[in-house]
Design an enzyme around this catalytic site. Structure first.
Site, PDB file in Angstrom:
ATOM      1  N   LYS A  53       0.844  -1.207   0.000  1.00 50.17           N
ATOM      2  CA  LYS A  53       0.000   0.000   0.000  1.00 50.17           C
ATOM      3  C   LYS A  53       0.872   1.246   0.000  1.00 50.17           C
ATOM      4  O   LYS A  53       0.636   2.191  -0.758  1.00 50.17           O
ATOM      5  CB  LYS A  53      -0.912   0.014   1.232  1.00 50.17           C
ATOM      6  CG  LYS A  53      -2.099  -0.919   1.130  1.00 50.17           C
ATOM      7  CD  LYS A  53      -2.795  -1.096   2.471  1.00 50.17           C
ATOM      8  CE  LYS A  53      -3.864  -2.178   2.368  1.00 50.17           C
ATOM      9  NZ  LYS A  53      -4.389  -2.615   3.666  1.00 50.17           N
ATOM     10  N   GLN A  97      -5.050  -1.315   9.698  1.00 49.64           N
ATOM     11  CA  GLN A  97      -5.010  -2.661   9.135  1.00 49.64           C
ATOM     12  C   GLN A  97      -5.667  -3.674  10.081  1.00 49.64           C
ATOM     13  O   GLN A  97      -5.377  -3.691  11.280  1.00 49.64           O
ATOM     14  CB  GLN A  97      -3.544  -3.046   8.864  1.00 49.64           C
ATOM     15  CG  GLN A  97      -3.352  -4.378   8.169  1.00 49.64           C
ATOM     16  CD  GLN A  97      -3.803  -4.397   6.713  1.00 49.64           C
ATOM     17  OE1 GLN A  97      -3.829  -3.373   6.040  1.00 49.64           O
ATOM     18  NE2 GLN A  97      -4.169  -5.563   6.228  1.00 49.64           N
ATOM     19  N   ASP A 120     -11.339   3.023   4.015  1.00 46.62           N
ATOM     20  CA  ASP A 120     -11.790   1.628   3.976  1.00 46.62           C
ATOM     21  C   ASP A 120     -13.306   1.545   3.781  1.00 46.62           C
ATOM     22  O   ASP A 120     -13.826   0.484   3.444  1.00 46.62           O
ATOM     23  CB  ASP A 120     -11.463   0.940   5.319  1.00 46.62           C
ATOM     24  CG  ASP A 120     -10.229   0.059   5.244  1.00 46.62           C
ATOM     25  OD1 ASP A 120      -9.951  -0.488   4.160  1.00 46.62           O
ATOM     26  OD2 ASP A 120      -9.552  -0.085   6.277  1.00 46.62           O
TER      27      ASP A 120
HETATM   28  N1  GUN Z   1      -6.997  -6.539   6.206  1.00 48.07           N
HETATM   29  C1  GUN Z   1      -7.183  -7.263   5.076  1.00 48.07           C
HETATM   30  N2  GUN Z   1      -7.829  -6.520   4.148  1.00 48.07           N
HETATM   31  C2  GUN Z   1      -8.046  -5.307   4.705  1.00 48.07           C
HETATM   32  C3  GUN Z   1      -8.659  -4.114   4.234  1.00 48.07           C
HETATM   33  O1  GUN Z   1      -9.156  -4.014   3.110  1.00 48.07           O
HETATM   34  N3  GUN Z   1      -8.666  -3.075   5.120  1.00 48.07           N
HETATM   35  C4  GUN Z   1      -8.154  -3.174   6.363  1.00 48.07           C
HETATM   36  N4  GUN Z   1      -8.220  -2.108   7.147  1.00 48.07           N
HETATM   37  N5  GUN Z   1      -7.575  -4.266   6.823  1.00 48.07           N
HETATM   38  C5  GUN Z   1      -7.531  -5.326   5.998  1.00 48.07           C
END
Ligand code: GUN
Length: 296
Positions: A53, A97, A120
């Site tokens: 990311k 996350q 998100d």
């Molecule tokens: N963990 C796995 N996929 C995601 C996501 O799309 N967002 C977040 N915040 N955590 C994750």
């Protein structure tokens, strides 16, 4: 029929290109969108995601702020960090996350994020806006699926869509997006009776359950579009002792023989998820400043 294989990697690269171009225009107005990613603990899969990311955020011309906290971080300390990021003018998007360690109530943390910075799309305010058809920040994976569907099909109105899985992260927002596109939507789940028969109605079949290879070719209507959201790590002795590989929720070979188009795993929906996170960061940066929502 042999399905067209949907190239999510190429679609994601094209989307990142469009995002980069728009970020370049914003830079001329003195605006640089910023994304803060918070990682608590040392979950190896999460570390890989977070690195990826951050790299793609910078490549798109945006600022990346990484906050790595120890696994024993208290809920109070994490909430305090979220509070500081909410107040930080350089931060347009905040992503905490998941999963979080057991001592932290994830719901409480997600609800503490300013909904305008909730890239998100997990905050109840954004979930509610999406459900009521109002403009909102939309969860990245379903948004990526929708973009793939629009690329492939254009107008989705009137199509039968079946979403397997009812999670807040994928299933429910996916169903809301498809409803907004005027599809006829069914959400199927573990208690659904005769799931194969329900799936065979679908012009669009989205699998988001976390069960390796669950959807087989006999569940698929000839010519249907099959989107596989599953990311399952399974043992792969054929690659050597102790080796693993990633597979989806869809049995690719049997479904590809029946479907009109299908996403592979890896290289299908996955790459679109991170590209949509960048799209949401750009959207959040524009909306917070009263600029028009970018059309990507
Ligand atoms: N963990 C796995 N996929 C995601 C996501 O799309 N967002 C977040 N915040 N955590 C994750």
């Amino acid at each position: 029929m042999t399905a067209a294989i949907i190239d999510g990697k190429a679609a994601a690269a094209a989307l990142r290109q469009r995002i980069g171009a728009r970020v370049g225009e914003l830079a001329k107005q003195g605006v640089t969108p910023g994304l803060a990613v918070v990682l608590v603990g040392e979950n190896p899969a999460s570390q890989v995601y977070v690195r990826s990311k951050a790299k793609q955020t910078v490549e798109a011309g945006m600022r990346s702020f990484e906050h790595k906290l120890p696994a024993d971080t208290s809920e109070q300390d994490l909430l305090a960090l979220v509070g500081r990021l909410n107040a930080d003018e350089a931060v347009d998007g905040i992503l905490v996350q998941l999963p979080l360690p057991a001592q932290i109530n994830a719901e409480l943390v997600l609800e503490a994020i300013d909904p305008r910075k909730d890239v998100d799309g997990f905050h109840p305010v954004n979930a509610g806006r999406l459900a009521s058809g109002a403009p909102s920040l939309v969860p990245c994976t379903p948004l990526g699926c929708l973009m793939l569907l629009r690329d492939l099909k254009g107008d989705l109105a009137g199509l039968e869509a079946v979403v397997i899985g009812r999670s807040n992260i994928v299933g429910k927002p996916m169903a809301a997006l498809l409803t907004a596109e005027s599809c006829t939507v069914t959400i199927a789940h573990s208690k659904t009776r005769d799931l194969p028969a329900v799936c065979r109605r679908a012009d669009i079949l989205v699998a988001a359950v976390g069960r390796p290879g669950m959807v087989t070719g006999d569940w698929v209507k000839p010519g249907a579009i099959v989107l596989d959201v599953g990311i399952n790590r399974v043992s792969a002795p054929e690659l050597g002792e102790g080796k693993t590989r990633i597979v989806g929720d869809v049995d690719f070979a049997s479904c590809a023989a029946v479907a009109g188009a299908i996403t592979p795993v890896p290289g299908g929906v996955g790459p679109m998820t991170i590209a949509c996170l960048l799209a949401n960061t750009l959207t959040a940066a524009c909306m917070r400043r009263g600029l028009p929502k970018p059309v990507l």
